[in-house]
Design a protein around this motif. Sequence first.
Motif, PDB file in Angstrom:
ATOM      1  N   THR A  58       0.847  -1.195   0.000  1.00 42.05           N
ATOM      2  CA  THR A  58       0.000   0.000   0.000  1.00 42.05           C
ATOM      3  C   THR A  58       0.880   1.242   0.000  1.00 42.05           C
ATOM      4  N   LYS A  67      -4.799  10.443  -1.538  1.00 40.27           N
ATOM      5  CA  LYS A  67      -4.886   9.260  -2.394  1.00 40.27           C
ATOM      6  C   LYS A  67      -4.303   8.061  -1.669  1.00 40.27           C
ATOM      7  N   GLN A 108      -3.477   3.909  -2.254  1.00 36.78           N
ATOM      8  CA  GLN A 108      -3.291   2.915  -3.309  1.00 36.78           C
ATOM      9  C   GLN A 108      -2.934   1.563  -2.697  1.00 36.78           C
ATOM     10  N   TRP A 155      -2.131  -1.389  -9.528  1.00 31.26           N
ATOM     11  CA  TRP A 155      -2.425  -0.482  -8.425  1.00 31.26           C
ATOM     12  C   TRP A 155      -3.881  -0.038  -8.491  1.00 31.26           C
ATOM     13  N   ASN A 156      -4.625  -0.326  -7.423  1.00 28.31           N
ATOM     14  CA  ASN A 156      -5.966   0.208  -7.218  1.00 28.31           C
ATOM     15  C   ASN A 156      -5.840   1.488  -6.413  1.00 28.31           C
ATOM     16  N   SER A 157      -6.856   2.358  -6.483  1.00 27.02           N
ATOM     17  CA  SER A 157      -6.735   3.620  -5.748  1.00 27.02           C
ATOM     18  C   SER A 157      -8.088   4.222  -5.433  1.00 27.02           C
ATOM     19  N   TYR A 167      -9.205   8.299  -4.401  1.00 26.61           N
ATOM     20  CA  TYR A 167      -8.635   9.644  -4.366  1.00 26.61           C
ATOM     21  C   TYR A 167      -9.748  10.665  -4.174  1.00 26.61           C
ATOM     22  N   CYS A 205     -10.881   0.559  -8.617  1.00 26.46           N
ATOM     23  CA  CYS A 205     -10.842  -0.631  -7.772  1.00 26.46           C
ATOM     24  C   CYS A 205     -11.429  -1.810  -8.531  1.00 26.46           C
TER      25      CYS A 205
END
Length: 244
Positions: free
Chosen positions: A116, A130, A132, A139-141, A143, A199
């Motif tokens: 993360t 943000k 992640q 990479w999911n995020s 924000y 995501c």
Amino acid sequence: MAVFLKANWEHIIMANYEIDKSILLPFLPKGVELDLHEGKAFISLVGFMFKKTRLFNVPIPFFGTFEEINLRFYVLRKDGNQMKRGVVFINETIPYKMVAWMANKLYKEHYTVVPTKHKIRTTATNQKIKFQWLVNKKWNSIYVESDTQSEAMKKNSLEKFIYEHYYGYTKIDEHKTEEYQLQHPSWNVHKINDYRIHCDFEAMYGESFSILNQTKPTAVFIAEGSSVKVNWKRTKLNFNSERS
């Protein structure tokens, strides 16, 4: 009452999705029911900072500050004349194996470990936050951009419904549930000016939640957060087949 965990929870982002009640029922612990807002069930993708973590008031060296990402939904339990409003976690994700192992071992939680990271930029008027997390080499995020100034949550608002659940419920098996209590003040929230969510819910949380990949959040919130305490004592609820 002994405090098991104490930490600061900061920059608490909640992306909130209306969801079909039937999707949540298999994950519902025995003895609780879905808590609805205006007749609708919600599930929240959450990102926040865990800071100054202490177990039984002892600091955790090197592992006291980290990001947490979780997926949770909302329940209530009628306990005599008291209505206990709580949350159930589908999964909680953090970057440290030791902390996850401890939570899973002691409390039978659903922590997993992935890399993360975060970025937080704050000015006098604006903040950009943000979180992640890495799943399947992607990479999911989550924000948000928001005002720096905050205000109290409005009575009967969706914000207040989402943030103000002060119990946690863990499904041990089909007949056993554990209940624990969280302590924190009512949080102030910031006005959201923009948000972006990337995501893969199916990869992260399973096929049951794949529909969220095509679902727009009903609302996205961010709260300031505060010091939070989790009590050591857990109430063990046993609903055997003869009484259920």
